[in-house]
Design an enzyme around this catalytic site. Structure first.
Site, PDB file in Angstrom:
ATOM      1  N   ARG A   1      49.745  45.437  48.729  1.00 23.70           N
ATOM      2  CA  ARG A   1      48.143  45.048  48.789  1.00 23.70           C
ATOM      3  C   ARG A   1      47.817  43.642  47.849  1.00 23.70           C
ATOM      4  NH1 ARG A   1      50.597  41.633  45.723  1.00 23.70           N
ATOM      5  NH2 ARG A   1      48.761  42.644  44.129  1.00 23.70           N
TER       6      ARG A   1
ATOM      7  N   ALA B   1      44.283  42.066  47.524  1.00 26.90           N
ATOM      8  CA  ALA B   1      43.109  42.497  48.933  1.00 26.90           C
ATOM      9  C   ALA B   1      43.138  41.853  50.284  1.00 26.90           C
ATOM     10  CB  ALA B   1      42.197  41.667  48.559  1.00 26.90           C
TER      11      ALA B   1
ATOM     12  N   ARG C   1      42.626  52.357  51.588  1.00 25.92           N
ATOM     13  CA  ARG C   1      42.163  52.437  50.074  1.00 25.92           C
ATOM     14  C   ARG C   1      40.789  51.672  50.242  1.00 25.92           C
ATOM     15  NH1 ARG C   1      45.755  48.999  46.930  1.00 25.92           N
ATOM     16  NH2 ARG C   1      44.775  49.734  44.840  1.00 25.92           N
TER      17      ARG C   1
ATOM     18  N   GLN D   1      52.390  45.392  38.937  1.00 24.20           N
ATOM     19  CA  GLN D   1      52.038  43.941  39.779  1.00 24.20           C
ATOM     20  C   GLN D   1      53.025  43.021  39.145  1.00 24.20           C
ATOM     21  OE1 GLN D   1      50.143  47.205  39.126  1.00 24.20           O
ATOM     22  NE2 GLN D   1      48.926  47.788  40.736  1.00 24.20           N
TER      23      GLN D   1
ATOM     24  N   ASP E   1      39.513  41.935  44.143  1.00 20.21           N
ATOM     25  CA  ASP E   1      39.084  43.169  45.710  1.00 20.21           C
ATOM     26  C   ASP E   1      37.604  43.077  45.906  1.00 20.21           C
ATOM     27  OD1 ASP E   1      41.555  43.401  43.097  1.00 20.21           O
ATOM     28  OD2 ASP E   1      41.956  44.126  45.970  1.00 20.21           O
TER      29      ASP E   1
ATOM     30  N   ASN F   1      38.120  44.174  40.307  1.00 18.93           N
ATOM     31  CA  ASN F   1      39.463  43.573  40.151  1.00 18.93           C
ATOM     32  C   ASN F   1      40.645  44.456  39.626  1.00 18.93           C
ATOM     33  OD1 ASN F   1      41.778  41.403  41.156  1.00 18.93           O
ATOM     34  ND2 ASN F   1      41.976  40.728  39.076  1.00 18.93           N
ATOM     35  N   LYS F   2      41.344  44.395  40.323  1.00 15.66           N
ATOM     36  CA  LYS F   2      42.448  44.663  39.031  1.00 15.66           C
ATOM     37  C   LYS F   2      42.452  45.371  37.907  1.00 15.66           C
ATOM     38  CE  LYS F   2      45.419  47.049  40.126  1.00 15.66           C
ATOM     39  NZ  LYS F   2      45.046  47.541  41.287  1.00 15.66           N
TER      40      LYS F   2
END
Lengths: 360, 360
Positions: free
Chosen positions: B56, B58, B99, B206, B247, B257-258
């Site tokens: 995982r 990007a 994804r 993460q 991302d 992003n996350k």
């Protein structure tokens, strides 16, 4: 558990039997997968239950601690008055060490001490009986307080609104009906359809384990999110109000509550969403000028590194784990207490609301 | 794992062997308690590895997908050119479904397609060889890109500063050195002593599993916090900069992003702390005018309700689980890419930086 919807909401902490009875607690560490009541038969087991969060939530800790005094005095009514009071203060001092932040704990212990002191001339069994009645009064007042908060708070919510809450300020955090969730319960009972977003509330997941469960049990539409999703949910226009509980409120309105509350308040401000605190008058600590003076409990790093039955962080990593944070009064639209709504949140308004309803 | 500090940082996704070789991935779902490499020998197992986050981040997804094209073409060099290209597009289209949010995935697949198209006259084994070389080039460029980002970003940090990061934009999210963490690594290597706060990053942790581990492995002072603690850590003055990865970045600088990144950006703004995004040029998607057009992946509710091997929410509760959010450009002080620092973040500056370094 999942299929069964409770008809009447259970009591978080109640006394079973007479003077030689015991304190019955819902073991909240087992929810939502198991609903189990445990019996505390001595003050040490209650201390452990408070420390390990089997019972938690500022008002519920107050109720439990009041009954804890009764547990602690059970084998102390045969001696003289002096040793009775020595033991009473020992028990209160001991229970006061169980958790540092929620002021309701100290408030309840003080009230029990004052009750006993007011009867200093009486025989000790009679004082013990009065203490049990005082603890029962604290529980019953808490129940009434929750409903009053619900009534006042429900007025602030409209039909169809989205409401975000953090941690658990529900029935399980009080005698039985909650503070922040009482607002939702009362609005729901008044026919307002709410969509509640429950922050899961790391590290101990009181939001997912307790709040989501309580709302589900009461048939209120609830969506569980991670704490990190609150900003996005606000941005998408899903939330029109935030309502949280409190563990201690300083004289100026600064409010200590579960870690993460301060962040939620900042996010609400950024999205122009009103942020409400719901808490009984016993949560106010007017001896503190501001939130800077509120002691913040630091908890075990393993709550973060090993929180879910397995290790989720590298061995030996440093961890910062404050259990609470302080939301400054300027971020709080209003505080809802059992006497009414304090708005704007300012020292004068707080003192006025509390004093006019509790004449000294 | 805990005691062993890795001497050289491992490669997140690399190719072992020649044309008939395999893709070797660090299985990131097992960290930090187990460091294990897995071999992908077909495109389906890579698709599963991307979907289930074994690999995982990007840029790392881009590298892995490029090698995935090589895996997908291994048994397709004996037929004619037509069927070779049909298969190539099938493989790319299939990998593109793994994804939806990270644009580096589509960027890498497009680059592989273009490489093959540029050789349409050549024999298929030769095209396959060129594709493997292209994937290796993507990995090597990623490695260089990370170091350039580190160099540019390190200039923005000062000795003794506290830095907060969210999710993992480290070596594990790239070929081997990271984007946001590259900034920390490079500052550390330049002798700046940093205190890094790692958000654990629910639901999949993460931050605690990967970021804390990477920083620990490199001997950088790291403190793990829950996402809900970021505001408090900022308020206590422990953080002077926030650095995160990305991302996908739209033409105006809006950054996906996350999930949780947007909230952190708002909290940083409230505390007047600069918020930086570190990402390679392959993360920009200039075809999108703003972040509103970035597709946001919704993931399995069980990541929240059953995330750690046990059930932590009531059965049947509704869950909202977006994997990403979008931070508006106005909250981003600067974007650090391999060509330099884009500041202020505005479409013209972004286009200028990317075009002057990638002449069409």
């Amino acid at each position: 558990m999942s299929g069964r919807v409770l008809q009447s909401f259970p009591r978080t902490a109640h006394w079973r039997g007479g003077l030689d009875g015991c304190l019955v607690l819902i073991d909240q560490t087992l929810l939502p997968t198991e609903f189990k009541e445990i019996e505390c038969r001595d003050v040490e087991s209650l201390w452990e239950a408070i420390r390990s969060l089997r019972v938690r939530g500022a008002p519920a800790i107050g109720v439990a601690a009041a009954y804890g005094v009764c547990l602690g005095m059970q084998r102390s009514t045969s001696g003289d008055l002096e040793s009775f009071f020595r033991r009473l203060h020992e028990v209160c001092d001991y229970l006061a060490t169980s958790r540092p932040t929620a002021v309701n704990l100290f408030w309840a212990l003080d009230r029990m001490r004052r009750k006993a002191e007011s009867m200093r001339g009486s025989p000790t069994p009679q004082i013990a009986q009065a203490l049990l009645e005082e603890a029962r009064a604290i529980e019953e007042e808490d129940r009434q307080m929750c409903r009053a908060i619900g009534r006042f708070g429900a007025e602030l919510l409209c039909d169809g609104q989205g409401v975000l809450t953090h941690c658990n300020a529900g029935g399980l955090a009080t005698a039985d009906y909650g503070t922040a969730l009482a607002v939702c319960f009362a609005a729901h009972e008044a026919g307002k359809r709410l969509h509640v977003y429950a922050d899961e509330t790391r590290p101990l997941l009181q939001g997912s384990r307790l709040t989501a469960w309580e709302l589900q049990q009461r048939g209120i539409d609830v969506t569980l999110i991670c704490d990190s999703m609150a900003a996005q949910v606000m941005r998408e226009g899903r939330v029109q109000a935030v309502v949280v509980g409190a563990d201690r409120i300083a004289a100026n309105g600064d409010t200590a509550n579960k870690i993460g509350t301060y962040g939620v308040a900042l996010l609400a401000a950024a999205h122009e969403i009103p942020f409400y605190v719901a808490a009984p008058s016993s949560t106010f600590d007017l001896s503190l000028a501001s939130g800077d003076e509120i002691p913040i409990e630091q908890r075990d790093p393993r709550e973060i590194t090993h929180g879910f039955g397995r290790q989720t962080a590298p061995e030996g990593v440093k961890v910062y784990n404050p259990a609470f944070d302080v939301t400054p009064a300027r971020l709080i639209r209003a505080i809802i207490c059992e006497h009414g709504v304090i708005e704007p949140v300012a020292e004068q308004n707080i003192r006025q609301m509390l004093q006019s309803n509790h004449p000294v």
